[in-house]
Design a protein around this motif. Structure first.
Motif, PDB file in Angstrom:
ATOM      1  N   ARG A 167       0.839  -1.206   0.000  1.00  0.00           N
ATOM      2  CA  ARG A 167       0.000   0.000   0.000  1.00  0.00           C
ATOM      3  C   ARG A 167       0.877   1.261   0.000  1.00  0.00           C
ATOM      4  NH1 ARG A 167      -5.678  -0.962  -0.421  1.00  0.00           N
ATOM      5  NH2 ARG A 167      -6.010  -3.119   0.262  1.00  0.00           N
ATOM      6  N   LEU A 168       1.981   1.211   0.722  1.00  0.00           N
ATOM      7  CA  LEU A 168       2.911   2.342   0.747  1.00  0.00           C
ATOM      8  C   LEU A 168       3.469   2.599  -0.650  1.00  0.00           C
ATOM      9  CD1 LEU A 168       4.856   4.449   1.999  1.00  0.00           C
ATOM     10  CD2 LEU A 168       6.374   2.536   2.599  1.00  0.00           C
ATOM     11  N   VAL A 169       3.956   1.553  -1.296  1.00  0.00           N
ATOM     12  CA  VAL A 169       4.534   1.694  -2.631  1.00  0.00           C
ATOM     13  C   VAL A 169       3.477   2.185  -3.624  1.00  0.00           C
ATOM     14  CG1 VAL A 169       5.629   0.460  -4.543  1.00  0.00           C
ATOM     15  CG2 VAL A 169       6.298  -0.060  -2.191  1.00  0.00           C
ATOM     16  N   TYR A 170       2.268   1.652  -3.508  1.00  0.00           N
ATOM     17  CA  TYR A 170       1.181   2.086  -4.382  1.00  0.00           C
ATOM     18  C   TYR A 170       0.876   3.568  -4.146  1.00  0.00           C
ATOM     19  CZ  TYR A 170      -3.270   1.682  -6.960  1.00  0.00           C
ATOM     20  OH  TYR A 170      -4.308   1.824  -7.863  1.00  0.00           O
ATOM     21  N   GLY A 171       0.840   3.956  -2.888  1.00  0.00           N
ATOM     22  CA  GLY A 171       0.596   5.356  -2.563  1.00  0.00           C
ATOM     23  C   GLY A 171       1.656   6.269  -3.129  1.00  0.00           C
ATOM     24  N   ILE A 172       2.913   5.858  -3.050  1.00  0.00           N
ATOM     25  CA  ILE A 172       4.007   6.661  -3.611  1.00  0.00           C
ATOM     26  C   ILE A 172       3.849   6.788  -5.128  1.00  0.00           C
ATOM     27  CG2 ILE A 172       6.499   6.702  -4.050  1.00  0.00           C
ATOM     28  CD1 ILE A 172       6.847   5.442  -1.248  1.00  0.00           C
ATOM     29  N   TYR A 173       3.508   5.661  -5.775  1.00  0.00           N
ATOM     30  CA  TYR A 173       3.289   5.701  -7.226  1.00  0.00           C
ATOM     31  C   TYR A 173       2.155   6.661  -7.578  1.00  0.00           C
ATOM     32  CZ  TYR A 173       1.155   4.529 -11.648  1.00  0.00           C
ATOM     33  OH  TYR A 173       0.560   4.633 -12.888  1.00  0.00           O
ATOM     34  N   LEU A 174       1.024   6.551  -6.866  1.00  0.00           N
ATOM     35  CA  LEU A 174      -0.121   7.410  -7.138  1.00  0.00           C
ATOM     36  C   LEU A 174       0.223   8.882  -6.931  1.00  0.00           C
ATOM     37  CD1 LEU A 174      -2.920   5.272  -5.452  1.00  0.00           C
ATOM     38  CD2 LEU A 174      -2.743   5.787  -7.897  1.00  0.00           C
TER      39      LEU A 174
END
Length: 212
Positions: A129-136
């Motif tokens: 979720r952290l990595v996805y949030g950074i990507y978004l």
């Protein structure tokens, strides 16, 4: 009348098929090898070493293309075997942004699909979720990035990196109350980069007190 009924029946069938296709768009998680949990490195050490040595070496992680320009395929293979491979997800997100496409050349699925697969595979993995949030966030979708990081924080409330990134996003939105809250959490948990605190000090929002 009969033709009309046949048309309606055909529309229903096509609509149902479309829903099935949409539901399976990101594919089943079952793979010829795996899938394996990236967090269980000791248990999957042999296959992880094999996959990373061939498909996720240092050059691919840094997005240095070989003569085939096939990084998308190499990262995609890694993520089919280890759907929640944090570093491969990060690299794939960077590749999508670099190439300005959701579906980099050679990849099986889009970047959104690989995050979808990772979250379906291990819903309790806060780092995904952290990595996805950074990507978004890097893609310019701050609201959805915050949504993902809030879930990440619920899964791993003592993760300083998650708290820091949440603080950054709230600061970006001028939501100083939450920015201070998560910044304090991050520094209390040992986060070392001072940028967010310095920015809050310059904005006159930092009181200097860390909650225990």
């Amino acid at each position: 009348m009969k033709n009309f009924i046949n048309i309606i029946f055909t529309v229903i069938i096509l609509s149902s098929s479309a829903n099935i296709i949409a539901a399976n768009y990101c594919g089943e998680l079952k793979n010829s090898i795996g899938p394996f949990d990236y967090r269980e490195k000791k248990e999957n050490e042999e296959v992880l070493m094999l996959v990373e040595s061939r498909h996720f070496n240092d050059k691919f992680e840094r997005l240095i293309e070989d003569e085939r320009g096939y990084i998308g395929g190499e990262l995609a293979y890694t993520l089919r075997v280890f759907p929640n491979h944090h570093r491969a997800l990060m690299a794939f997100g960077k590749l999508a942004l670099k190439k300005k496409t959701q579906h980099p050349f050679g990849s099986t699925y889009s970047v959104e699909c690989f995050f979808d697969r990772a979250m379906r595979f291990k819903p309790d993995d806060g780092i995904v979720r952290l990595v996805y949030g950074i990507y978004l966030s890097q893609a310019g979708n701050t609201e959805k990035a915050i949504e993902q990081l809030i879930v990440a924080d619920k899964l791993e409330p003592d993760n300083s990196n998650i708290n820091y990134n949440l603080g950054l996003l709230y600061f970006k939105k001028n939501n100083y109350e939450n920015a201070v809250k998560y910044a304090k959490n991050a520094y209390r948990l040992g986060f070392s980069l001072p940028w967010l605190k310095d920015a809050l000090i310059k904005s006159g929002k930092w009181d200097g007190q860390l909650e225990q």
